[in-house]
Design a protein around this motif. Structure first.
Motif, mmCIF file in Angstrom:
data_model
loop_
_atom_site.group_PDB
_atom_site.id
_atom_site.type_symbol
_atom_site.label_atom_id
_atom_site.label_comp_id
_atom_site.label_asym_id
_atom_site.label_seq_id
_atom_site.Cartn_x
_atom_site.Cartn_y
_atom_site.Cartn_z
ATOM 1 N N PHE A 178 -2.299 -58.277 -21.748
ATOM 2 C CA PHE A 178 -1.517 -59.327 -20.544
ATOM 3 C C PHE A 178 -1.573 -58.783 -19.174
ATOM 4 O O PHE A 178 -0.921 -57.855 -19.197
ATOM 5 C CB PHE A 178 -0.867 -60.601 -21.030
ATOM 6 N N SER A 179 -1.353 -59.495 -18.002
ATOM 7 C CA SER A 179 -1.445 -59.083 -16.639
ATOM 8 C C SER A 179 -0.308 -60.293 -16.202
ATOM 9 O O SER A 179 0.479 -61.048 -15.873
ATOM 10 C CB SER A 179 -2.516 -58.940 -15.895
ATOM 11 N N PHE A 180 0.015 -59.104 -15.106
ATOM 12 C CA PHE A 180 1.603 -59.733 -14.634
ATOM 13 C C PHE A 180 2.281 -59.092 -13.054
ATOM 14 O O PHE A 180 1.285 -57.712 -12.990
ATOM 15 C CB PHE A 180 3.179 -59.819 -15.592
ATOM 16 N N GLN A 181 2.738 -59.553 -11.836
ATOM 17 C CA GLN A 181 2.909 -58.930 -10.841
ATOM 18 C C GLN A 181 4.902 -58.482 -11.089
ATOM 19 O O GLN A 181 5.030 -58.997 -11.759
ATOM 20 C CB GLN A 181 3.431 -60.548 -10.085
ATOM 21 N N ILE A 182 4.316 -57.613 -10.767
ATOM 22 C CA ILE A 182 5.912 -56.714 -10.029
ATOM 23 C C ILE A 182 5.875 -56.593 -8.702
ATOM 24 O O ILE A 182 5.195 -56.108 -7.723
ATOM 25 C CB ILE A 182 6.202 -55.489 -10.740
ATOM 26 N N ASN A 183 7.272 -57.352 -7.986
ATOM 27 C CA ASN A 183 7.538 -57.318 -6.844
ATOM 28 C C ASN A 183 9.105 -55.919 -6.744
ATOM 29 O O ASN A 183 9.812 -56.661 -7.422
ATOM 30 C CB ASN A 183 7.731 -58.651 -6.203
ATOM 31 N N PHE A 184 8.967 -55.435 -5.574
ATOM 32 C CA PHE A 184 10.214 -54.725 -5.329
ATOM 33 C C PHE A 184 11.072 -54.782 -4.459
ATOM 34 O O PHE A 184 10.440 -55.620 -2.806
ATOM 35 C CB PHE A 184 9.547 -53.911 -4.597
ATOM 36 N N ALA A 185 12.414 -54.771 -3.924
ATOM 37 C CA ALA A 185 13.371 -55.698 -3.690
ATOM 38 C C ALA A 185 14.699 -55.429 -3.783
ATOM 39 O O ALA A 185 14.742 -54.182 -4.697
ATOM 40 C CB ALA A 185 13.123 -57.667 -3.597
ATOM 41 N N TYR A 186 15.942 -55.125 -2.983
ATOM 42 C CA TYR A 186 16.758 -54.761 -2.690
ATOM 43 C C TYR A 186 17.865 -56.261 -3.014
ATOM 44 O O TYR A 186 16.856 -57.044 -1.890
ATOM 45 C CB TYR A 186 17.530 -53.635 -2.027
ATOM 46 N N ASP A 187 19.069 -55.353 -3.859
ATOM 47 C CA ASP A 187 19.655 -57.097 -4.520
ATOM 48 C C ASP A 187 20.897 -56.675 -3.451
ATOM 49 O O ASP A 187 20.938 -56.022 -2.200
ATOM 50 C CB ASP A 187 20.537 -57.217 -6.152
ATOM 51 N N THR A 188 21.490 -57.922 -3.773
ATOM 52 C CA THR A 188 23.327 -58.064 -1.789
ATOM 53 C C THR A 188 23.786 -56.648 -2.306
ATOM 54 O O THR A 188 24.513 -56.177 -0.937
ATOM 55 C CB THR A 188 23.409 -59.272 -2.268
ATOM 56 N N LEU A 189 23.547 -55.746 -3.895
ATOM 57 C CA LEU A 189 24.723 -54.445 -3.452
ATOM 58 C C LEU A 189 23.721 -53.483 -2.653
ATOM 59 O O LEU A 189 23.941 -52.237 -3.343
ATOM 60 C CB LEU A 189 25.394 -54.641 -5.036
ATOM 61 N N ASN A 190 22.891 -53.370 -2.907
ATOM 62 C CA ASN A 190 21.778 -52.467 -2.071
ATOM 63 C C ASN A 190 21.111 -51.768 -3.348
ATOM 64 O O ASN A 190 21.042 -50.757 -3.039
ATOM 65 C CB ASN A 190 22.095 -51.660 -0.951
#
Length: 247
Positions: A178-190
């Motif tokens: 199966f396929s899915f999306q991954i998104n990259f980000a930083y949380d509040t603690l970087n």
């Protein structure tokens, strides 16, 4: 008669200028060739002006890469810092005369783990540059070429693939196909945080170092990012081990 004589003299003069063009010189290092030559443009009272032509060409079948170390983001980067090779003119005349022609590759999205940027020299795609420079009256340019940075295949650099441009997008799992999306980000603690979106459900994975991520709501679900940036290994608390690859 005077007009014919004038034209003849002018023709001789122009022919003399055209004749003052050097043969092409070159150096070669591991399939990377740097070539250069000069051509006179104008004879002045105290100096002579030349056109300097340079070319950097990758004669290999695969791209070559080099690193430009991280610099102060508030300052402009110089051609010398950004370049891979240079042709220097050693007998220039004049305070503002061009003393070198730097050849610069194509900037990529690749970053090293020390913050440097990777530049690419594509095969059989010459990088040409022309500059004008003045030299001592009656002299021809005295030039040398130099490749002054290390270069090689991309695998020879410690690339930091943990970057949004390599993570964001559609991935597939070999478990269940199966396929899915991954998104990259930083949380509040970087910390790096990856969000997996599967059928409108979201799972967050927090970076714990050494290429390892743990799911925020259950640290028994782990994904490990491959060093080559091409896959994740997924391990669940109930035992399955799967490989995720980008589509």
């Amino acid at each position: 008669m005077k007009n014919y004589l004038l034209l003849a003299l002018l023709g001789l003069f122009m022919g003399h200028l055209q004749a003052q063009q050097s043969d092409e010189m070159s150096i070669q290092q591991e399939g990377l060739q740097c070539s250069y030559q000069y051509k006179i443009l104008e004879k002045k009272k105290k100096k002579d002006q030349y056109l300097i032509r340079t070319r950097l060409e990758n004669l290999n079948n695969e791209s070559l890469f080099y690193e430009v170390p991280a610099t102060d983001p508030d300052l402009p980067i110089s051609e010398e810092e950004e370049g891979l090779a240079v042709v220097n003119i050693h007998n220039t005349k004049g305070l503002f005369a061009n003393r070198g022609a730097w050849m610069i590759g194509e900037k990529t999205n690749y970053k090293t783990k020390t913050g440097g940027t990777i530049y690419e020299i594509r095969p059989n795609t010459p990088i040409n540059k022309e500059i004008k420079s003045s030299v001592v009256k009656g002299k021809t340019p005295e030039m040398t070429a130099k490749i002054y940075k290390q270069f090689g295949p991309l695998s020879s650099f410690d690339i930091d693939f943990l970057q949004p441009e390599f993570i964001n997008g559609s991935w597939s799992s070999d478990c269940g196909n199966f396929s899915f999306q991954i998104n990259f980000a930083y949380d509040t603690l970087n910390n790096i945080q990856l969000t997996q979106i599967v059928n409108d459900r979201q799972y967050s994975y927090i970076y714990r170092g050494n290429q390892r991520f743990e799911r925020a709501d259950n640290n028994n679900y782990v994904i490990i990012f491959a060093a080559d940036g091409k896959s994740f290994q997924y391990t669940a608390e109930d035992g399955p081990v799967c490989t995720w690859r980008k589509n």
